[in-house]
Design an enzyme around this catalytic site. Structure first.
Site, short mmCIF file in Angstrom:
data_model
loop_
_atom_site.label_atom_id
_atom_site.label_comp_id
_atom_site.label_asym_id
_atom_site.label_seq_id
_atom_site.Cartn_x
_atom_site.Cartn_y
_atom_site.Cartn_z
N ASP A 47 -4.89 6.99 -3.32
CA ASP A 47 -4.86 5.55 -3.19
C ASP A 47 -5.47 5.21 -1.82
OD1 ASP A 47 -4.54 2.86 -3.53
OD2 ASP A 47 -2.50 2.98 -4.29
C1 NOJ Z 1 -4.28 -0.04 -3.52
C2 NOJ Z 1 -3.60 -0.07 -4.86
O1 NOJ Z 1 -2.34 0.56 -4.77
C3 NOJ Z 1 -4.40 0.59 -5.96
O2 NOJ Z 1 -3.74 0.37 -7.17
C4 NOJ Z 1 -5.80 0.08 -5.96
O3 NOJ Z 1 -6.52 0.64 -7.02
C5 NOJ Z 1 -6.44 0.40 -4.63
N1 NOJ Z 1 -5.70 -0.28 -3.57
C6 NOJ Z 1 -7.90 0.00 -4.55
O4 NOJ Z 1 -8.03 -1.36 -4.41
#
Ligand code: NOJ
Length: 755
Positions: free
Chosen positions: A297
């Protein structure tokens, strides 16, 4: 290398490798690095032979463009790094032109011309926004969910996006957690089926087509179990809960062929997910034989330092790659440290090879080596975005996602001859209606408000509008006008709820009631206009505590955030053009103190006595019932369905038998409609205790008024298996309860034995 030489090298590589598949040794578990058997192996081998370590590490690096910011920005050198051939993927870059321009640099200005992957959060639509995911789950309509994600892929692929960071298949049992809105709710079986449907929709049947994109199962794992519903917070859970509740939806996506996984922000039992070897190497890659790649993430490698698990970013890079995490989203850790770690003998180069190979494989599967620009198509972008049939599909999804929680004396459907007072801060709203994580959805012109939807059915002279109050804030200045409107109308439709920013990432709430003065507005109208029907239309990203509203109003229609065509879809339900069929994918508690509250809980040793709920020394509350306000699976219709004549094909089955359970469902009311028929079982005794009820199947059927249908479910031992005390996914003989109902709110009456 100039373009001509490079094209010759690539052409040669393709020639040498075409059709030459290799199957490599699969004996050593730890050398998963070299376990591949795909039509692209030889091509990848040849390409990797040409790659330097730096270039291989480059494939494990993802940076963000600046079109959307979804976390801290660590590098403003995107173009420079792309030119150096040390970036494998980009997120937050979209539009056919922007993706093509950057792809051109990767393909034409780097030594090997390896194309970039463009990823983006296409969660419930790209431009045409469908209801939020929790709403889509309420449709229990797998075909519709698949169709919606197919449409999302059609639009996203045209602007150059190869990869969506969806589906989120985190089991979510805590309405305080803002990201429950992105989930399929609380149930293992339903979330697993829905996860599969998303993957099939996004990825289609052939990834090499220009309109199919990679899906990403996220967030591995346990993110929905954050303590106290606070985003990013600690998760501790035992094997029973991990294996039987949180892992199965992910496993289902692997079975559906999902190409990528994303790590979770949380720690799991003391180890941040991004550095958690047990979940990525042992379970995902080894046990489940997952062949795709894992991305972190956003910034999650770095966060292992903040968690107190890695002493610095360099150690975090080592921990992540060793755990089986292949690509670093925005931590800049792989870029800065992996080469050094390999040179120091701290990281085995085989791990880099494995990660690089997995990323390259997806690029081959997408056909990017054949045509790196095929996704970035300005002509197609113009043609597909907001296609009329996409908007129509979104309208249908909005109708199917709406859940009729309560409908006293049939206050709905509305009648075209009546005058309505349309009240509330969300009645004319176009900004919130598409919900959170709405990608490039238009929060203005294109979105259809509830008011616009109602205008399709009623002339303006029959709609008396008053805003009443804001979503948040203490102001009650609009109450008077709202009361006046209510007095003049035949029925009162109040459109209330949360703002879209009150759910989604980093949007947890400790108070899950309607915010601001909205409940006071209902009270004021109820007091001044006591005899008119109040129909509450809700938009919100989580189960709310509706205990006061449930008493104050006649009807509650939960529409979640219904998306771009939401106003039309919801109006179709309000006026009966679509008879509501949505069922709750998540429990609505009576109060925040009951959380977590879900239907398939375990039974306490001193369970509450249903005949005397307040009995001392039983598992109850002094100040609240145990039961929810609205149960999982609940959802009314304008008609009534009668369930009768449940039959089991046997009282006892053997291990290789199939039990057929059937029930007759009759539409006894005045409207045609769809009903979601639900199969539940209860394994009465296990080597690990089993939930009091488990959903094991459902069918959405259509019944004309007066019509009856027999609905059959086949139950095999596969349906009865779980991870037991010996950590085996197996079935245990004994007695099972079984029921087929229209909601989880029932007591079992039938049993069978497995012997
Ligand atoms: C953080 C989020 O937790 C995740 O779900 C997302 O895909 C990413 N950011 C990218 O934006």
């Amino acid at each position: 290398m100039n373009r001509i030489i490079k094209s010759t090298v690539v052409a040669l590589l393709l020639l040498i490798s075409y059709g030459c598949n290799t199957t490599k040794d699969t004996t050593n578990k730890n050398e998963q690095a070299i376990i591949m058997a795909t039509p692209f192996d030889a091509k990848i081998d040849s390409l990797m032979d040409l790659m330097t370590l730096k270039e291989k590490i480059g494939q494990t690096v993802m940076y963000s463009g600046d079109l959307t910011v979804t976390g801290p920005v660590v590098s403003n050198n995107n173009q420079k790094y792309v030119k150096e051939g040390v970036v494998g993927a980009m997120l937050n870059v979209f539009s056919a032109k922007a993706t093509k321009d950057l792809q051109k640099i990767a393909v034409e200005e780097t030594r090997l011309g390896i194309p970039l992957l463009f990823g983006y959060d296409v969660i419930h639509g790209y431009k045409t926004i469908f209801p939020i995911n929790l709403g889509l789950a309420a449709s229990w309509d797998l075909e519709d969910i698949k169709k919606g994600s197919r449409i999302a892929a059609e639009e996203a692929s045209a602007v150059g996006i190869h990869w969506t960071f969806a589906p989120m298949v985190d089991i979510s049992r805590d309405p305080r957690w803002g990201r429950i809105s992105e989930s399929a709710g609380e149930d293992v079986y339903l979330a697993s089926q829905i996860g599969k449907a998303y993957v099939e929709g996004f990825q289609g049947e052939d990834l090499s087509k220009h309109n199919t994109i990679l899906a990403c199962a996220k967030h591995f794992v346990g993110y929905g179990a954050a303590q106290a519903g606070r985003d990013y917070h600690t998760v501790n859970m035992g094997e029973d809960e991990l294996r039987n509740v949180y892992l199965p939806p992910f496993k289902a996506t692997v079975e559906a062929g999902v190409e990528t996984f994303m790590t979770a922000f949380n720690e799991l039992n003391g180890i941040p997910a991004t550095g958690n070897k047990y979940i990525f190497r042992d379970i995902l890659k080894d046990e489940w034989n997952f062949k795709g790649f894992v991305v972190t993430d956003y910034f999650a490698t770095n966060e292992m330092v903040v968690h107190g698990y890695a002493k610095d970013r360099k150690e975090a890079a080592k921990l992540a790659i060793e755990a089986g995490v292949d690509q670093d989203m925005m931590s800049n850790a792989n870029h800065l440290y992996l080469e050094e770690l390999v040179n120091e003998g701290e990281v085995d180069v085989k791990l880099i090879d494995d990660a690089c190979r997995r990323v390259l494989l997806t690029k081959y599967k997408l056909g990017l080596f054949e045509d790196p620009y095929k996704y970035s198509d300005e002509q197609r972008e113009k043609e597909v975005i907001y296609k009329p049939e996409f908007l129509e599909a979104a309208r249908q999804s909005a109708a199917m996602s709406s859940v009729l929680l309560k409908n006293n004396v049939s206050s709905l459907p509305l009648n075209k001859t009546q005058t309505i007072a349309l009240i509330g801060p969300l009645a004319k709203d176009k900004k919130n209606i598409i919900g959170n994580w709405a990608a490039e959805g238009d929060r203005n012109g294109k979105a259809i408000s509830i008011h616009q939807g109602i205008q399709e059915y009623l002339s303006d002279s029959k709609i008396i509008y008053a805003k009443g109050c804001d979503i948040e804030g203490a102001d009650d200045i609009g109450f008077g006008a709202a009361i006046d409107a209510a007095k003049k109308a035949d029925k009162i439709v109040m459109v209330l709820g949360e703002s879209y920013e009150m759910s989604g990432e980093a949007a947890s709430r400790t108070n899950i009631k309607l915010p601001g003065r909205q409940t006071d507005l209902i009270k004021a109208i109820r007091k001044e206009v006591p005899n008119k029907k109040i129909i509450l239309v809700l938009m919100n990203g989580r189960p709310l505590d509706l205990s006061e509203e449930d008493i104050l109003v006649d009807t509650i229609l939960e529409t979640w955030f219904p998306g771009t065509s939401g106003g039309y879809g919801v109006a179709d339900v309000l006026f009966g053009a679509y008879n509501p069929s949505g069922k709750l994918p998540v429990t609505f508690p009576r109060n925040v103190g009951q959380i977590p509250l879900y239907y398939n809980m375990k039974r306490a040793g001193r369970p509450m006595n249903p005949d005397n709920p307040k009995e001392r020394y039983t598992s109850n509350y002094l100040d609240s019932p145990n039961s929810p306000l609205y149960a999982f699976g609940h959802g009314l219709s304008y008609t009534d369905y009668k369930y009768s004549d449940i039959k089991l094909s046997a009282n006892t089955i053997g291990f290789s038998d199939t039990l057929t359970a059937s029930v007759t469902v009759t539409n006894t009311g005045e409207y045609d409609g769809h009903e979601v028929v639900q199969l539940y079982i209860h394994d009465k005794v296990g080597s690990l205790t089993r939930p009091v009820k488990e959903l094991k199947g459902f069918q959405k059927i259509f019944l004309k008024k007066g019509e009856s249908k027999t609905v059959k479910f086949d139950v095999t031992i596969e349906d009865l298996k779980y991870y037991n005390a010996s950590s085996n996914f197996d079935v245990e003989p004994g007695e099972f309860e079984i029921a087929i109902k229209g909601s989880s709110d029932f007591n079992f009456e039938n049993t069978f034995r497995l012997e």
